[in-house]
Motif scaffolding. Structure first.
Motif, short mmCIF file in Angstrom:
data_model
loop_
_atom_site.label_atom_id
_atom_site.label_comp_id
_atom_site.label_asym_id
_atom_site.label_seq_id
_atom_site.Cartn_x
_atom_site.Cartn_y
_atom_site.Cartn_z
N TYR A 169 0.82 -1.21 0.00
CA TYR A 169 0.00 0.00 0.00
C TYR A 169 0.86 1.26 0.00
N ARG A 189 0.54 5.77 -0.47
CA ARG A 189 -0.42 6.86 -0.50
C ARG A 189 -0.40 7.54 -1.86
N ASP A 190 -0.80 6.81 -2.89
CA ASP A 190 -0.87 7.34 -4.25
C ASP A 190 -2.32 7.39 -4.67
N ASP A 191 -2.73 8.50 -5.28
CA ASP A 191 -4.11 8.59 -5.77
C ASP A 191 -4.33 7.56 -6.87
N LEU A 192 -5.57 7.07 -6.91
CA LEU A 192 -5.93 6.09 -7.94
C LEU A 192 -6.12 6.83 -9.27
N SER A 202 -2.03 3.20 -8.13
CA SER A 202 -3.07 2.70 -7.24
C SER A 202 -2.53 2.70 -5.82
N PRO A 203 -3.37 3.06 -4.85
CA PRO A 203 -2.90 3.03 -3.46
C PRO A 203 -2.69 1.61 -2.95
N MET A 204 -3.16 0.63 -3.71
CA MET A 204 -2.95 -0.78 -3.32
C MET A 204 -2.44 -1.50 -4.56
N TYR A 224 -9.18 -3.55 -10.32
CA TYR A 224 -9.91 -3.48 -9.05
C TYR A 224 -11.41 -3.24 -9.23
#
Lengths: 345, 680
Positions: A199, A201-204, A209-211, A333
């Motif tokens: 994970y 902290r990146d915007d989708l 992707s944050p994940m 996702y």
């Protein structure tokens, strides 16, 4: 009529009998007890001179046998072709069994696992929730280390118990924490991969992707070298992308490896000539790697003079985008069945 | 870092075009983001966090110099003769945050910069402002040393205090924003108040403008961690903070002043007045490291020729002398701008980088002993996927963090664990269950006119006890695959229950089901799944119909059911199953099959009927299966007709009709006695 003539005539007539009915008609013509050609022939034998009778009788019997066999075979073959009951429209679709598809990320992950299993690697899994020590500090990233910016972290509002029972404060930014845990527990040699979700902290958006899913590898032993790292990575890339792709290994930076390097493969869409996909370089970055930093060995209590090792990390989403020409990471996702069902079972 | 190609050529006569330079440096660790052609060709490099020295033209020129074997020519850094006049007074009060601070007073005439300078700045991505500011930016881009100019007339006095901010102290920074500081932040203050946030941004009150005639030029070294913290806390990232937080050159401050003075003199923009002030209370000794030839070979797996080590390191600024201590090797003095080189291994990398990774052979590490099998969880996940895909479920991947409103109904009263710094409300809490993600995935497909959906996921969920592993699946639409020959029926409870049974069976569990309630499942259509193989007490999951209100909230038609289940993979793994002990021999004697139809009360659980039959029948009852359940015409109100098939077999002999008849009589009698059943 003499016997060879009759046989010839029969053969001719049988050859030209186009239908089952025609064959049946032939059977009546030749074998009917009354008036059949063969039956008549046998009767004629009785009226032949006594001296010729046995030879003639034998020939007549043989002919009758022959005709019978031929007709029986033809009728049996015709019967086999005849449908048993109603016919079906074979062009109608079959009743499909329900079959699900593995997720493309799983598909790729399992392929990667299979390659490293053949390379003699152990597969380990670790907690997704981590503490600062295992995710950063033990990996040569003390607090306020600028390299922490490379992995912008998602923190928990309050500690949560991780899958290994320790209090966790953050969502792991890589699976390296598992490697630290493994080394804390087991002495060298080590040869493992640790796949799993990570994970940041990146915007989708299209490419972030944050994940996402990572497979990280670690090899530690006496005498492990940068050359071993290069050889392992090249073998992996050729297994996954095909032997025709060219590979390149160049320096890079990660705080937990020194020297560090990145693996590139030649761009598939332009074959190395340069295009938008490879930012005109002809190369596509596949993964980051390096020789394990002595500080990491010191943190887990390994003798950094005696042992050397290498580590690498590959993002599965990135590979999947490259491999299947997917332009939007969010497709992984959204779980749209029209997307998922495109991938092989 | 946007490297302006002609600027580079001024410092190193590179024998190559921008493409060649880009490729050459890319192979030495400087990834190329883009190459721009034009009057001032630019190569945009991505500089890794360990190389702040290469956030400068000289830094990259030094790399090019080593790569091409061409000498580096330094620009003019001679300090012009200063005029007479007072300098400023500088007091470093917090040397832990500012180890070195240089200041020089200048008389200035503010104007615009010449075209060549403006063009170069613009090519490098910096907007020209005026001659003084442009020169400070130019020096920063050239040698990586950030500088700041204060208008001396707008400072309160001629004394600068380098100190921690007082908690709550305020400053209006150059971007016009008023910022509140805390006690860990470093400021450059005059007698009264802060005039700059050290290493981050200057203050608007002492900003240079067209009327400035006298200025103080600052060139300092700030502690990286402090700048990083301040920049983060103020959410203010600048060219200066980027360089200071990664580590500037502690020897650069006076050089920066000299270089700026030379340029300002060249432009006729300013003249130094008085002496340079250089406060450096604890000078740092040079760092010297030992590099062993054997270690180099040991790590790299190749023999680097001894001559290559000084050939590589010297142009990079290292001072290399041979050493025989502990075998052949070198003593290497590290230049102050190479903050990344702290131990021997860093020198190993320097040698490898310029020797060329392409010249490293590709070998394979030896394997001395066989490897252990993969993690049991990896294998369990594979089995789960095998079973569920075979049951028609496709695998989903949903987010681990979800909306609070999506999570809450599935947390069964507990508060879902929250993130401290979520990206948005959509990703606010850790999922307490895999089901909310699957419900959303069903809704996503349903909105795209895909009505028949079967999805599953395996992964982590987060409850009051922490992180745990689970598998969940959801099923909506038809209960079978639609085809042209027959109508489909909608999915129901027994479809998903069947999948749970198949999955548990594959993992060696014997599931038992009992009515249960869950806030997110429809009462009366919810069962808790227990493992029936041991004492039957261990809960392993839940199965049922998702509450229509939840579906409605998530954009799925509430009138259409979603049936779902979730199982605890850790609990299933703990059962330690997955294989059989031994294969049973096939039966050698024929079975006798009897069908039984009874009328019982409608509310009587099938499990009760089964239990009664099992208890009443002899051990030769090897199979018991319901094959019909009927209510309606011919059946009294409140009653139901159950049909069961009983299979009897002995492993030792052929059973007789008589003994099976007797067993059936006992079974019927027990059913009558226990449940008031009537045989039909």
């Amino acid at each position: 009529m003499d016997i060879p003539q009759i046989k010839q005539q029969f053969d001719r007539e049988l050859a030209s009998a186009a239908s089952e009915a025609a064959v049946r008609a032939l059977r009546d013509k030749y074998l009917a007890r009354k008036g059949g050609v063969a039956s008549n022939l046998l009767r004629d034998v009785a009226s032949a001179p006594a001296g010729e009778r046995p030879a003639l009788g034998k020939l007549a019997n043989e002919l009758k046998q022959y005709i019978d066999t031929q007709l029986t075979e033809r009728l049996a073959a015709a019967a086999a072709r005849r449908p048993a009951g109603e016919t079906v429209d074979v062009t109608l679709p079959g009743r499909a069994p329900a079959l699900g598809h593995r997720h493309p990320l799983t598909l790729l992950r399992e392929r990667i696992e299979a390659i490293f299993l053949r390379f003699g690697f152990l597969i380990v899994e670790g907690p997704e929730l981590e503490d600062d020590y295992h995710n950063f500090e033990a990996l040569n990233m003390p607090a306020d280390h600028p390299a922490r910016d490379m992995q912008d972290t998602l923190y928990l509002a309050s500690p949560v118990t991780s899958a290994v029972g320790s209090p966790a404060t953050l969502l792991r930014t890589h699976t390296s924490g598992m490697q630290v845990r493994y080394m804390e527990k087991f002495p060298p040699p080590v040869r493992l991969i640790a796949p799993g979700r990570v994970y940041r902290r990146d915007d989708l958006d299209l490419t972030h992707s944050p994940m996402f899913t990572q497979v990280e590898g670690l090899v530690v032993d006496e005498g492990v070298t940068l050359a071993d790292l290069k050889g392992t990575l090249f073998a992996f890339a050729h297994e996954l992308f095909g032997p025709e792709r060219r590979t390149r290994f160049r320096p890079s930076f990660f705080p937990y490896t020194e020297p560090s390097g990145e693996l590139d493969i030649s761009c598939a869409s332009c074959r190395g000539a340069g295009c938008a996909m490879c930012k005109n370089t002809g190369w596509i970055e596949v993964l980051g790697s390096g020789m394990v930093h002595p500080a990491v060995f010191e943190a887990v209590g390994y003798d950094s003079e005696k042992y050397t090792g290498f580590a690498f990390g590959v993002g599965i989403e990135r590979l999947a985008l490259l491999k299947w020409g997917i332009e939007d990471i969010r497709l992984f996702y959204e779980n749209d069945l029209r997307f998922l069902e495109q991938f092989p079972l | 870092m946007r490297l302006v190609y002609p600027w580079l050529c001024e410092l190193v006569k590179v024998p190559g075009d921008p493409e060649s330079v880009a490729t050459t440096l890319a192979l030495r660790g400087f990834e190329v983001a883009s190459i721009e052609h034009g009057r001032q060709p630019v190569i945009d490099f991505e500089i890794t966090a360990n190389r702040p020295d290469c956030l400068s033209t000289i830094g990259l020129a030094r790399e090019a110099s080593a790569a091409y074997g061409v000498p580096l020519r330094m620009p003019d850094r001679a300090m012009p003769a200063p005029g007479n006049g007072p300098s400023v007074d500088v007091a470093i009060e917090d040397a832990d945050l500012c180890p070195r601070y240089c200041a020089q007073v200048f008389e200035v005439g503010i104007g615009t910069s010449p075209a060549w300078l403006q063009e170069r700045l613009e090519a490098a991505g910096v907007r020209p402002i005026n001659n003084v500011v442009d020169v400070t930016n130019y020096v920063m881009l050239e040698m990586g040393q950030p500088m700041h100019a204060f208008d001396l007339a707008r400072l309160g006095g001629r004394a600068l205090r380098i100190r921690r901010a007082k908690p709550g102290e305020k400053i209006r920074t150059l971007d016009g924003v008023e910022r509140t500081l805390d006690g860990d932040m470093l400021v450059i203050a005059d007698a009264a108040r802060p005039q700059a946030v050290g290493g981050v941004m200057g203050g608007a009150d002492s900003e240079i403008d067209a009327k400035t005639t006298s200025m103080v030029l600052e060139s300092a070294y700030f502690t990286p961690a402090s700048v990083r913290r301040t920049s983060k806390r103020l959410a203010l990232k600048t060219e200066a903070s980027t360089r200071f937080e990664r580590g500037a050159d502690v020897d650069a401050p006076p050089v920066g002043i000299a270089r700026a003075a030379a340029l300002l003199h060249q432009l006729g923009a300013a003249r130094p007045v008085g002496r340079i002030v250089d406060r450096y209370p604890a000078p740092r000794p040079p760092v010297t490291l030992a590099l062993r030839g054997a270690r180099l070979t040991h790590v790299l797996g190749l023999q680097v020729p001894a001559d290559d080590v000084p050939r590589i390191l010297t142009p990079l600024g290292f001072t290399v002398s041979p050493s025989d201590r502990g075998g052949a090797g070198w003593q290497v003095e590290v230049p102050t701008y190479r903050v990344d080189v702290q131990r021997e291994i860093d020198l190993v990398e320097e040698v490898a980088r310029h020797y060329g990774y392409d010249r490293v052979p590709a070998t394979f590490p030896a394997l001395a002993s066989p490897q252990a099998p993969p993690d049991a969880r990896t294998l369990q996940d594979r089995l789960v996927r095998q079973v569920l895909t075979a049951c028609g479920f496709s695998e989903a991947t949903t987010f681990t963090f979800i909306e609070q409103q999506a999570a809450a109904p599935f947390a069964d009263g507990a508060e879902p664990a929250a993130l401290a710094n979520p990206l948005s409300e959509k990703f606010a809490v850790l999922r307490p269950s895999l089901l909310p993600g699957l419900v959303d995935a069903c809704a996503y497909n349903r909105r795209r006119e895909r009505r028949d959906v079967r999805l599953f996921e395996t992964g982590a969920r987060f409850g009051p006890a922490g992180e745990a592993r689970a598998v969940a699946f959801a099923w909506c639409g038809a209960g079978s695959v639609p085809n042209w020959s027959a109508a489909t029926r909608p999915v129901d409870f027994f479809d998903v229950k069947g999948v749970v049974e198949a999955l548990c069976g594959a993992m060696g569990a014997t599931p038992a089901f009992e009515p249960a309630t869950r806030s997110y499942l429809v009462p009366g259509r919810t069962a808790q799944v227990l493992d029936g193989s041991g004492d039957g007490a261990r809960a392993i999951g839940v199965v049922g119909q998702i509450q229509p209100a939840i579906l409605d909230a998530r954009g799925f038609p509430a009138a259409e059911p979603i049936y779902a289940a979730e199982l605890d993979l850790d609990a299933l793994a703990a059962l330690g199953a997955g294989d059989i002990q031994r294969a049973e021999p096939l039966p050698r004697f024929p079975a006798i099959v009897r069908d039984l139809s009874i009328l019982v009360d409608d509310g009587l659980p099938a499990a009760a009927v089964r239990g009664t039959i099992r208890r009443a029948a002899p051990p030769t009852l090897v199979q018991l299966a319901e094959f019909d359940r009927y209510r309606g015409k011919g059946i009294p109100e409140g009653r139901v007709s159950l049909s069961l098939r009983l299979t009897f077999r002995s492993s030792e002999r052929t059973l007789t009709d008589a003994e099976v008849d007797e067993a059936m009589t006992r079974v019927v009698a027990a059913l009558e006695a226990s449940h008031g059943a009537q045989r039909r």
